[in-house]
Design an enzyme around this catalytic site. Structure first.
Site, PDB file in Angstrom:
ATOM      1  N   GLU A 257      37.811  34.699  72.506  1.00  0.00           N
ATOM      2  CA  GLU A 257      37.347  35.426  73.706  1.00  0.00           C
ATOM      3  C   GLU A 257      38.589  36.023  74.344  1.00  0.00           C
ATOM      4  OE1 GLU A 257      34.212  35.735  74.655  1.00  0.00           O
ATOM      5  OE2 GLU A 257      33.187  34.207  73.471  1.00  0.00           O
TER       6      GLU A 257
ATOM      7  N   LYS B 134      43.700  22.327  75.136  1.00  0.00           N
ATOM      8  CA  LYS B 134      45.051  22.720  75.576  1.00  0.00           C
ATOM      9  C   LYS B 134      44.847  23.762  76.683  1.00  0.00           C
ATOM     10  CE  LYS B 134      48.235  25.341  75.421  1.00  0.00           C
ATOM     11  NZ  LYS B 134      48.787  25.953  76.658  1.00  0.00           N
TER      12      LYS B 134
ATOM     13  N   CYS C 186      38.409  38.371  83.059  1.00  0.00           N
ATOM     14  CA  CYS C 186      38.426  39.134  81.797  1.00  0.00           C
ATOM     15  C   CYS C 186      37.431  40.272  81.855  1.00  0.00           C
ATOM     16  CB  CYS C 186      38.104  38.211  80.630  1.00  0.00           C
ATOM     17  SG  CYS C 186      36.549  37.333  80.841  1.00  0.00           S
TER      18      CYS C 186
ATOM     19  N   GLU D 126      44.693  46.612  79.953  1.00  0.00           N
ATOM     20  CA  GLU D 126      44.183  45.606  80.888  1.00  0.00           C
ATOM     21  C   GLU D 126      45.188  45.413  82.030  1.00  0.00           C
ATOM     22  OE1 GLU D 126      43.943  41.389  79.660  1.00  0.00           O
ATOM     23  OE2 GLU D 126      41.856  41.463  80.330  1.00  0.00           O
TER      24      GLU D 126
HETATM   25  P1  NAD Z   1      47.570  33.969  77.008  1.00  0.00           P
HETATM   26  O1  NAD Z   1      47.115  34.581  75.743  1.00  0.00           O
HETATM   27  O2  NAD Z   1      48.934  34.254  77.470  1.00  0.00           O
HETATM   28  O3  NAD Z   1      47.452  32.378  76.946  1.00  0.00           O
HETATM   29  C1  NAD Z   1      46.231  31.734  76.661  1.00  0.00           C
HETATM   30  C2  NAD Z   1      46.510  30.339  76.125  1.00  0.00           C
HETATM   31  O4  NAD Z   1      47.126  30.446  74.848  1.00  0.00           O
HETATM   32  C3  NAD Z   1      47.453  29.513  76.988  1.00  0.00           C
HETATM   33  O5  NAD Z   1      46.954  28.194  77.068  1.00  0.00           O
HETATM   34  C4  NAD Z   1      48.756  29.562  76.208  1.00  0.00           C
HETATM   35  O6  NAD Z   1      49.601  28.460  76.431  1.00  0.00           O
HETATM   36  C5  NAD Z   1      48.249  29.566  74.786  1.00  0.00           C
HETATM   37  N1  NAD Z   1      49.171  30.082  73.770  1.00  0.00           N
HETATM   38  C6  NAD Z   1      50.235  30.913  73.927  1.00  0.00           C
HETATM   39  N2  NAD Z   1      50.808  31.173  72.728  1.00  0.00           N
HETATM   40  C7  NAD Z   1      50.089  30.512  71.801  1.00  0.00           C
HETATM   41  C8  NAD Z   1      50.176  30.399  70.383  1.00  0.00           C
HETATM   42  N3  NAD Z   1      51.108  31.035  69.673  1.00  0.00           N
HETATM   43  N4  NAD Z   1      49.251  29.638  69.746  1.00  0.00           N
HETATM   44  C9  NAD Z   1      48.278  29.011  70.429  1.00  0.00           C
HETATM   45  N5  NAD Z   1      48.151  29.077  71.779  1.00  0.00           N
HETATM   46  C10 NAD Z   1      49.047  29.815  72.456  1.00  0.00           C
HETATM   47  O7  NAD Z   1      46.479  34.393  78.092  1.00  0.00           O
HETATM   48  P2  NAD Z   1      46.519  34.109  79.660  1.00  0.00           P
HETATM   49  O8  NAD Z   1      47.542  34.999  80.270  1.00  0.00           O
HETATM   50  O9  NAD Z   1      46.570  32.647  79.892  1.00  0.00           O
HETATM   51  O10 NAD Z   1      45.050  34.589  80.102  1.00  0.00           O
HETATM   52  C11 NAD Z   1      44.740  35.881  80.505  1.00  0.00           C
HETATM   53  C12 NAD Z   1      44.015  36.608  79.393  1.00  0.00           C
HETATM   54  O11 NAD Z   1      42.831  35.894  79.026  1.00  0.00           O
HETATM   55  C13 NAD Z   1      43.527  37.999  79.799  1.00  0.00           C
HETATM   56  O12 NAD Z   1      43.796  38.903  78.767  1.00  0.00           O
HETATM   57  C14 NAD Z   1      42.018  37.808  79.957  1.00  0.00           C
HETATM   58  O13 NAD Z   1      41.272  38.986  79.774  1.00  0.00           O
HETATM   59  C15 NAD Z   1      41.735  36.782  78.911  1.00  0.00           C
HETATM   60  N6  NAD Z   1      40.485  36.067  79.185  1.00  0.00           N
HETATM   61  C16 NAD Z   1      39.407  36.337  78.395  1.00  0.00           C
HETATM   62  C17 NAD Z   1      38.185  35.727  78.663  1.00  0.00           C
HETATM   63  C18 NAD Z   1      36.963  36.027  77.818  1.00  0.00           C
HETATM   64  O14 NAD Z   1      35.980  35.316  77.944  1.00  0.00           O
HETATM   65  N7  NAD Z   1      36.980  37.053  76.974  1.00  0.00           N
HETATM   66  C19 NAD Z   1      38.072  34.834  79.730  1.00  0.00           C
HETATM   67  C20 NAD Z   1      39.198  34.571  80.513  1.00  0.00           C
HETATM   68  C21 NAD Z   1      40.410  35.197  80.222  1.00  0.00           C
END
Ligand code: NAD
Length: 520
Positions: free
Chosen positions: A254, A182, A288, A386
């Site tokens: 992550e 997803k 991230c 962040e």
């Molecule tokens: P997000 O948490 O808003 O969304 C991530 C994913 O989760 C999306 O596909 C979203 O549709 C889905 N999602 C939303 N609600 C959900 C639910 N209730 N259940 C299951 N899935 C759900 O994050 P984002 O804004 O897309 O990404 C940015 C964040 O990701 C930043 O905090 C960044 O630091 C982090 N990130 C971490 C890493 C790592 O390796 N640690 C790598 C890349 C990004």
């Protein structure tokens, strides 16, 4: 017609920015504001059906063995190399990142990972013979085998649509699982294209599927799969962890970061400044493990700030086009602009000085100027939350101890870096940082060491990608004990007798009865 062609056709017909039809999500190019496609916002029933198909497809995929699956991975790598322009174009269009970032941090990573896991999976997942210490197990064979969970769900963010979404599917597939991915609803197009590609490269139908949609689609996936790998914000990660805990399925998370860089007085200041600018501004700071805050020892502080300002002023920002045109692209996710503005305003209100940038860039797309701040402290959000933007706050510190204390004053613990020409001292400081990863005289490059686990501590996550843990998490460990030549009856079997009880008691006293001598 593939799913992606359909989505692009819709976009062409729509010509501009039409409202998305019911049940559809419009995908926008953040650098131009144009709508470039539409994808389905899948409902829970559709996700259920996908997982059901994945479950039926999995045994045949597992039966192909490591060699059969590796062939598909290598075929895929060939496809990526042959179709690099198409992949880079799509990544640039849906994310707004530069071509260079799409090439190096996404395509290059995925090609490397495909070969890596194809080669290493059989080694990491080979049966492990266990030599046990127990006298009661003399003559028995014990080993651990790793078997795939079945159907793995992978949920990804928008900042690295390929690396942090499809990249995490590769070890799951190599382990013999089916995968339902997803991707982020903000950047779903590249991954959607791959649903067809993986099949064309030899994977059986339904072994790899892509469920497009927003949060509810992700939630439905967690409700159905046998294991979930999630990359995204700490806020959503916590929800996913709770849902996985309810179902008692394993989850690997992550999450976000607020990565510190420490510059000690004996550092190569030029290298430290170049690294700080590179890894605070790259991908518009939407990494991230971006450098989100810097602590510089007093004697080199002025020099460091001067160099960072000079390098930042040289950066070219704008809509990505031909290679080498810009250094910094667009802000991918609309709400991110408000978060950055909020952190900036809070810092300025509390006394921070903006040395470079500080404003939204000019449109039609979304941009935020590369920004450098000083006069910051830990009362400000810019040092504790962040930011996820091209913003570099720099703080002066008295000594290494103060730098470590401040670096550790965070709920996150993803990556970190220390700069010192005294490498032994740099390593000592790195060991004191509460972070899953640390670099000395470097930053972020540890991510390319696919043999080494990469994961966060604190609120940056649970579990790891890469290395043996990065593929074993996609498997259940099964311990098998084999008795080849067993007597009809063993001393541990019934009947209980006074003689046997005494014998075991004597054995215990013989082995552990002596009082331990204390080391003075
Ligand atoms: P997000 O948490 O808003 O969304 C991530 C994913 O989760 C999306 O596909 C979203 O549709 C889905 N999602 C939303 N609600 C959900 C639910 N209730 N259940 C299951 N899935 C759900 O994050 P984002 O804004 O897309 O990404 C940015 C964040 O990701 C930043 O905090 C960044 O630091 C982090 N990130 C971490 C890493 C790592 O390796 N640690 C790598 C890349 C990004």
């Amino acid at each position: 017609m593939s799913a992606l062609e359909q989505s692009e056709t819709t976009a062409q017909h729509s010509n501009g920015a039409p409202p998305a039809a019911r049940g559809q999500i419009a995908v926008e190019n953040p650098a131009t504001g144009e709508v470039i496609g539409h994808v389905d916002d899948m409902r829970a029933e559709q996700v259920d059906a996908m997982v059901e198909r994945a479950r039926r497809a999995q045994p045949a995929w597992e039966a192909q063995g490591f060699d059969g699956r590796a062939e598909v991975m290598l075929e895929l790598r060939h496809w990526f190399v042959q179709n690099r322009d198409q992949v880079i174009d799509l990544l640039v269009r849906e994310n707004g990142k530069t071509r260079e970032d799409a090439l190096l941090a996404e395509l290059f990573y995925v090609c490397d990972a495909l070969g890596f896991w194809a080669k290493k999976a059989p080694k990491y997942l080979a049966d492990e013979r266990i030599k046990t210490h127990s006298l009661l197990l003399l003559g028995k064979k014990v080993f651990v085998r790793y078997r795939p969970h079945g159907v793995v769900g992978v949920i990804g963010p928008w900042n690295y649509p390929l690396t942090n979404s499809f990249g995490d599917c590769i070890p799951a597939l190599m382990a013999g699982n089916s995968v339902v991915l997803k991707p982020s609803e903000i950047t779903p197009l590249t991954n959607l294209m791959l649903a067809d590609v993986v099949r064309e490269c030899g994977a059986p139908a339904d072994v790899f599927q892509v469920a497009t949609g927003a949060g509810e689609t992700g939630g439905a996936l967690v409700e159905n799969v046998d294991m979930i790998h999630f990359t995204g914000s700490t806020r959503t990660g916590r929800k996913v962890a709770v849902a996985a805990a309810e179902r008692l399925i394993p989850a690997s998370l992550e999450l976000g970061g607020k990565d510190p860089m420490i510059v000690l007085r004996e550092a190569d200041v030029d290298r430290a400044a170049n690294m700080a600018v590179q890894w605070a501004m790259s991908n518009s700071g939407q990494i991230c493990m971006a450098v989100e805050r810097v602590y510089v020892e007093e004697p080199v502080y002025d020099q460091f700030v001067e160099k960072v300002v000079a390098r930042t002023l040289e950066l070219r920002q704008g809509a990505p086009g031909e290679p080498g045109r810009v250094d910094i692209g667009a802000m991918t996710f609309p709400p991110q602009m408000e978060i950055i503005r909020g952190h900036m305003q809070d810092a300025v209100d509390k006394g921070a000085q903006v040395l470079v940038g500080g404003n939204a860039g000019t449109g039609p797309g979304r941009f935020f100027e590369p920004t450098v701040l000083t006069g910051v402290d830990h009362t400000m959000k810019i040092m504790t939350e962040e930011t996820f933007g091209p913003v570099l706050p720099i703080m002066k510190v008295r000594d290494a101890d103060e730098a470590v204390r401040l670096a550790n004053d965070s709920r996150y613990g993803l990556n970190s870096s220390v700069f010192s020409k005294d490498v032994a001292k740099g390593e000592q400081v790195a060991r004191r940082l509460n972070a899953g990863n640390a670099c000395v005289n470097d930053a972020l490059m540890n991510y390319l060491a696919l043999e080494a686990p990469f994961g966060g501590s604190g609120e940056s996550g649970l579990g790891a990608r890469h290395g043996a843990p990065g593929i074993r998490k996609y498997c259940a460990a099964q311990t098998i004990l084999v008795t080849r030549f067993g007597p009809k009856r063993e001393p541990t079997m019934f009947p209980n007798t006074a003689f046997k009880a005494k014998a075991f008691e004597r054995l215990m006293l013989l082995m552990w009865g002596r009082k331990p001598r204390r080391k003075r």
